[in-house]
Scaffold this motif. Structure first.
Motif, PDB file in Angstrom:
ATOM      1  N   LEU A  25       0.818  -1.223   0.000  1.00 35.67           N
ATOM      2  CA  LEU A  25       0.000   0.000   0.000  1.00 35.67           C
ATOM      3  C   LEU A  25       0.846   1.265   0.000  1.00 35.67           C
ATOM      4  O   LEU A  25       0.602   2.192   0.766  1.00 35.67           O
ATOM      5  CB  LEU A  25      -0.936   0.017   1.211  1.00 35.67           C
ATOM      6  N   GLY A  45       2.678   4.477  -2.269  1.00 36.49           N
ATOM      7  CA  GLY A  45       2.542   5.250  -3.506  1.00 36.49           C
ATOM      8  C   GLY A  45       1.140   5.251  -4.058  1.00 36.49           C
ATOM      9  O   GLY A  45       0.930   5.157  -5.259  1.00 36.49           O
ATOM     10  N   LEU A  46       0.160   5.344  -3.181  1.00 33.26           N
ATOM     11  CA  LEU A  46      -1.219   5.239  -3.635  1.00 33.26           C
ATOM     12  C   LEU A  46      -1.711   6.474  -4.377  1.00 33.26           C
ATOM     13  O   LEU A  46      -2.636   6.384  -5.173  1.00 33.26           O
ATOM     14  CB  LEU A  46      -2.143   4.991  -2.439  1.00 33.26           C
ATOM     15  N   CYS A  47      -1.093   7.631  -4.112  1.00 29.80           N
ATOM     16  CA  CYS A  47      -1.641   8.868  -4.692  1.00 29.80           C
ATOM     17  C   CYS A  47      -1.684   8.806  -6.220  1.00 29.80           C
ATOM     18  O   CYS A  47      -2.748   8.973  -6.805  1.00 29.80           O
ATOM     19  CB  CYS A  47      -0.859  10.081  -4.227  1.00 29.80           C
ATOM     20  N   VAL A  80       8.293  12.503  -7.374  1.00 26.90           N
ATOM     21  CA  VAL A  80       9.308  12.734  -6.339  1.00 26.90           C
ATOM     22  C   VAL A  80       8.826  12.261  -4.977  1.00 26.90           C
ATOM     23  O   VAL A  80       9.574  11.666  -4.206  1.00 26.90           O
ATOM     24  CB  VAL A  80       9.637  14.242  -6.232  1.00 26.90           C
ATOM     25  N   ALA A  81       7.556  12.555  -4.694  1.00 28.86           N
ATOM     26  CA  ALA A  81       7.039  12.246  -3.365  1.00 28.86           C
ATOM     27  C   ALA A  81       6.455  10.841  -3.297  1.00 28.86           C
ATOM     28  O   ALA A  81       5.777  10.498  -2.336  1.00 28.86           O
ATOM     29  CB  ALA A  81       5.978  13.276  -2.982  1.00 28.86           C
ATOM     30  N   CYS A  85       6.395   7.299  -2.296  1.00 31.12           N
ATOM     31  CA  CYS A  85       7.190   6.636  -1.263  1.00 31.12           C
ATOM     32  C   CYS A  85       7.763   5.304  -1.724  1.00 31.12           C
ATOM     33  O   CYS A  85       8.701   4.801  -1.122  1.00 31.12           O
ATOM     34  CB  CYS A  85       6.436   6.490   0.048  1.00 31.12           C
ATOM     35  N   LEU A 109      11.480   6.255  -2.762  1.00 37.47           N
ATOM     36  CA  LEU A 109      12.336   6.547  -1.603  1.00 37.47           C
ATOM     37  C   LEU A 109      12.509   5.282  -0.761  1.00 37.47           C
ATOM     38  O   LEU A 109      13.595   4.997  -0.257  1.00 37.47           O
ATOM     39  CB  LEU A 109      11.735   7.679  -0.773  1.00 37.47           C
ATOM     40  N   PHE A 125      -6.579  13.169  -4.524  1.00 38.23           N
ATOM     41  CA  PHE A 125      -5.746  12.013  -4.130  1.00 38.23           C
ATOM     42  C   PHE A 125      -4.341  12.424  -3.727  1.00 38.23           C
ATOM     43  O   PHE A 125      -3.370  11.804  -4.158  1.00 38.23           O
ATOM     44  CB  PHE A 125      -5.620  10.994  -5.251  1.00 38.23           C
ATOM     45  N   LEU A 129      -2.343  10.509   0.554  1.00 37.78           N
ATOM     46  CA  LEU A 129      -3.112   9.347   0.996  1.00 37.78           C
ATOM     47  C   LEU A 129      -2.404   8.528   2.067  1.00 37.78           C
ATOM     48  O   LEU A 129      -3.056   7.858   2.856  1.00 37.78           O
ATOM     49  CB  LEU A 129      -3.428   8.447  -0.203  1.00 37.78           C
ATOM     50  N   THR A 184       7.534  13.256   2.533  1.00 37.94           N
ATOM     51  CA  THR A 184       7.076  12.557   1.328  1.00 37.94           C
ATOM     52  C   THR A 184       5.558  12.615   1.206  1.00 37.94           C
ATOM     53  O   THR A 184       4.972  11.839   0.476  1.00 37.94           O
ATOM     54  CB  THR A 184       7.518  11.089   1.316  1.00 37.94           C
ATOM     55  N   CYS A 219       2.687  13.928  -0.538  1.00 36.39           N
ATOM     56  CA  CYS A 219       2.619  14.644  -1.811  1.00 36.39           C
ATOM     57  C   CYS A 219       1.659  15.814  -1.743  1.00 36.39           C
ATOM     58  O   CYS A 219       1.683  16.683  -2.608  1.00 36.39           O
ATOM     59  CB  CYS A 219       2.275  13.707  -2.961  1.00 36.39           C
TER      60      CYS A 219
END
Lengths: 220, 196
Positions: free
Chosen positions: A30, A32-34, A114-115, A117, A120, B24, B27, B113, B115
């Protein structure tokens, strides 16, 4: 190159396959869901986003792994972020040059890689400790796993929400599209449904194993 | 309502285009720290503060970048600023409220991190907001994030008492709940448009 004892992993098929199934970044961890939910309203966006993430993941893992002995422990997170941001800037400009339509459809989400996860997390948990070859293979596995997850959502959402896949009509014109599937709530529902399906499969497998064990102990 | 008025920008960021439920963004903390109302509130406040600080710094940095025509460094500069802002918040919280510091745990450094914060800085640049508009935008985004987090935490506290089939316990149910919340927030879509 000096070898750190009992930390280096042998490069096997498992290094690659783990990212696809066992440790799939989206469905299992779960992470990098964005972007997973935000850009999967069509299959094309899902593919583009998956490939962009794959590239950044592999490139940054390689560089982090190459530099792992040079980066001081205290500033490692900042260093990883800068490395990732550099590759994302490259991807951003490349997509802009290849297809402006795609660039506009994905919007700020290319820069938001970049953001993510997943990337990273890979740098911190794997690439900073392992050899370059293992890092690259692991990153490819994770990236492919991520892309597959994006495709799982993208195809379902586009099919139900617009009746098409990659723009080709699949259902007949009598089909009334579920517009909600392309809208934000659809993303949550479809991912929730996939997770339910995987949990169901997992539990059924466990029950079968238990039943099999019970049968052997009874039989002997 | 004028789309560039401060009220509209605030409402738009907080409700109509809620960062979590419509765009989104952010999250991970939304699903990660929404188990209890108290931690959700603290997390919301910390995120809101970082959002304000990074929005103001991003505004300043963008001004410099445009002046020297080096916009391609934008992403790297923004993420560096956010990382330092988070570090600042972490040190402040640790000094003035050790209890809160322990309660937030790993999620405090992880704001880097998130976003939602980078997204906020990028959106305000793309939409070319002036300084006051950026402030309204970041406050609205912070409020919207906190509202979404609190609603989710309230729902999940109730859910603990509900009888669920074993299959749907865990993340899947959380996502379904988030879907319903997102559906509810779509009702705000008409807000402000009637006066246009």
């Amino acid at each position: 190159m000096s070898v750190l004892p009992n930390q280096q992993e042998q490069v096997t098929l498992d290094t690659f396959m783990r990212g696809l199934w066992e440790e799939n970044p989206v469905f299992v961890m779960l992470l990098g869901l964005c972007p997973v939910l935000a850009v999967t309203n069509s299959t094309m966006n899902a593919i583009a986003m998956g490939l962009a993430t794959l590239f950044v993941l592999v490139a940054s893992s390689t560089l982090v792994s190459l530099l792992r002995k040079m980066i001081p422990k205290q500033v490692r997170i900042a260093t990883y972020i800068i490395i990732i941001a550099t590759f994302v800037t490259i991807v951003d400009y490349v997509i802009q040059a290849i297809s402006l339509d795609l660039y506009n459809a994905l919007g700020a989400f290319i820069q938001l890689i970049v953001a993510n996860c997943v990337i990273l997390g890979r740098a911190e948990a794997y690439a900073s400790k392992q050899k370059v070859s293992a890092s690259i293979i692991n990153a490819i596995g994770m990236g492919v796993g991520f892309t597959i997850a994006l495709l799982c959502l993208g195809t379902v959402r586009e099919l139900l929400g617009a009746g098409t896949i990659l723009g080709y009509q699949i259902f007949s014109s009598n089909f009334e599209p579920w517009v909600v599937m392309i809208l934000p709530p659809g993303g949550f529902f479809v991912l929730g449904a996939w997770l339910l399906l995987f949990e169901y499969l997992k539990q059924r497998k466990e029950q079968k194993l238990l039943a099999a064990e019970g049968a052997t102990t009874n039989g002997s | 309502m004028d789309p560039n008025s401060l009220t509209f920008i605030f409402l738009n960021a907080a409700l109509i285009n809620n960062f979590v439920l419509a765009l989104f963004l952010g999250l991970c903390p939304f699903l990660g720290v929404s188990a209890k109302k108290e931690t959700a509130w603290n997390m919301g406040m910390a995120t809101m503060f970082v959002m304000l600080v990074s929005s103001i710094s991003a505004y300043g940095i963008n001004w410099i970048l445009v002046k020297f025509e080096i916009e391609f460094l934008r992403l790297i500069c923004y993420i560096a600023v956010i990382a330092s802002a988070v570090q600042l918040v972490e040190m402040t919280v640790k000094k003035f409220s050790p209890g809160l510091f322990r309660a937030l745990g790993i999620f405090l450094p992880l704001i880097t991190t998130n976003c939602a914060i980078l997204g906020l800085a990028l959106f305000q640049t793309f939409r070319e907001y002036d300084f006051l508009q950026s402030l309204a935008f970041s406050t609205g985004a912070g409020v919207g994030f906190t509202v979404a987090l609190m609603l989710m935490a309230g729902l999940r506290e109730k859910l603990e008492l509900a009888k669920l089939p074993t299959v749907s316990q865990g993340a899947a149910m959380g996502l379904m709940l988030a879907g319903l919340l997102s559906l509810a927030f779509m009702g705000f879509a008409g807000l402000g448009s009637s006066h246009a």
